[in-house]
Enzyme design. Structure first.
Site, mmCIF file in Angstrom:
data_model
loop_
_atom_site.group_PDB
_atom_site.id
_atom_site.type_symbol
_atom_site.label_atom_id
_atom_site.label_comp_id
_atom_site.label_asym_id
_atom_site.label_seq_id
_atom_site.Cartn_x
_atom_site.Cartn_y
_atom_site.Cartn_z
ATOM 1 C CG ASP A 75 -2.028 -1.036 1.115
ATOM 2 O OD1 ASP A 75 -2.155 -1.651 0.034
ATOM 3 O OD2 ASP A 75 -2.764 -1.228 2.095
ATOM 4 C CG ASN A 149 -3.936 5.784 3.470
ATOM 5 O OD1 ASN A 149 -4.847 5.354 2.778
ATOM 6 N ND2 ASN A 149 -3.024 4.990 4.008
#
Length: 294
Positions: A75, A149
């Protein structure tokens, strides 16, 4: 068709997958561009030592008719790749050669068997919302003030707590006495926010999460708000600076800088195998439904 390939580091056991993928793409007359630093990393492996590929090293170079970006890693690799994608709208295919893989959902073995479907864009394309940041003093570049994020405010050069005054659409919410504050998207709800007690929010929701980091007030709890709202932050600290992170980017700001956080005016698009892949990923990565007593 043009595609971009990006990674940060790669192990020897993953080289055959990458090599097979690139050879397949070239046999299909697909132009393969590899990020400059990643190509330097690959050149240390025998399979790539003598090969010449076109490269890219700046986000403006990806606006020229690129159809897809393939990332090889975890990620964190996708979060770094966003610095190249930005608001271009180029879809990302994340091949998981790392650990977690909430964003990089394609297992490297499955990925090889799904190549045709990926190139034909027959899999599910998930739009992901981002956060946009503005400051009362510092002027951020308009294509570099975003986070997929989370945006995090942290104390710097002190063991003392900082105080963060929070306003939602100009209405005062509260003052957090804490080590910091996380403002997370649904995508980032499984990251830093989760480790600080924040809720998991599926990526198709239109929300942000405010999660305090080690708050002194025991009644300070994570708060979910609409992503149509603007968060205004005033930071008070015993030191001159506080730390600010936007995904993988870290900087320091003077405490006089007030922050304004809202939804970014664009989405990032990530390919996944199906619409419900997210819930399957949660079960697998968080070990839901698995008896751990033995």
């Amino acid at each position: 068709m043009k595609i971009a390939v990006y990674g940060q580091k790669i192990t020897e056991q993953n080289i055959p997958y990458l090599n097979k993928f690139i050879k397949y793409a070239l046999n299909q007359s697909i132009e393969v561009y590899i990020e400059k630093c990643f190509l330097q990393t690959l050149s240390s492996f025998r399979e790539f030592k003598e090969m010449k590929y076109p490269i890219f090293s700046h986000y403006e170079e990806l606006k020229k008719n690129f159809s897809l970006m393939f990332t090889f890693g975890g990620d964190g690799t996708i979060l770094s790749a966003i610095n190249f994608i930005r608001d271009s709208g180029i879809p990302i295919v994340g091949v998981n050669t790392g650990n977690l893989g909430f964003l990089a959902t394609f297992n490297k073995d499955v990925f090889i068997h799904k190549i045709d479907q990926i190139f034909n864009k027959k899999l599910y394309l998930m739009p992901r919302s981002l956060l946009c940041l503005e400051s009362s003093i510092i002027k951020f570049h308009k294509t570099f003030n975003f986070a997929l994020n989370e945006i995090v405010i942290l104390r710097k050069e002190t063991v003392s707590m900082i105080t963060i005054d929070v306003y939602i659409d100009n209405d005062f919410l509260t003052s957090y006495w804490a080590d910091g504050l996380i403002i997370s998207t649904p995508t980032g709800s499984t990251g830093y926010s989760l480790s600080c007690g924040g809720p998991i929010i599926s990526p198709d929701n239109k929300n942000f999460v405010l999660t305090p980091i080690s708050p002194h007030n025991l009644f300070s709890r994570p708060l979910v708000i609409s992503d149509h709202q603007t968060v205004h932050l005033k930071i008070h600290s015993r030191t001159m600076y506080y730390s600010l992170s936007m995904d993988t980017r870290l900087t320091s700001l003077k405490k006089e800088n007030e922050l304004y956080i809202k939804k970014a005016p664009f989405y990032v698009y990530i390919f996944q195998e199906g619409k419900n892949t997210y819930f399957k990923t949660l079960r697998e990565k968080l070990l839901w439904g698995i008896d751990q007593r033995n």
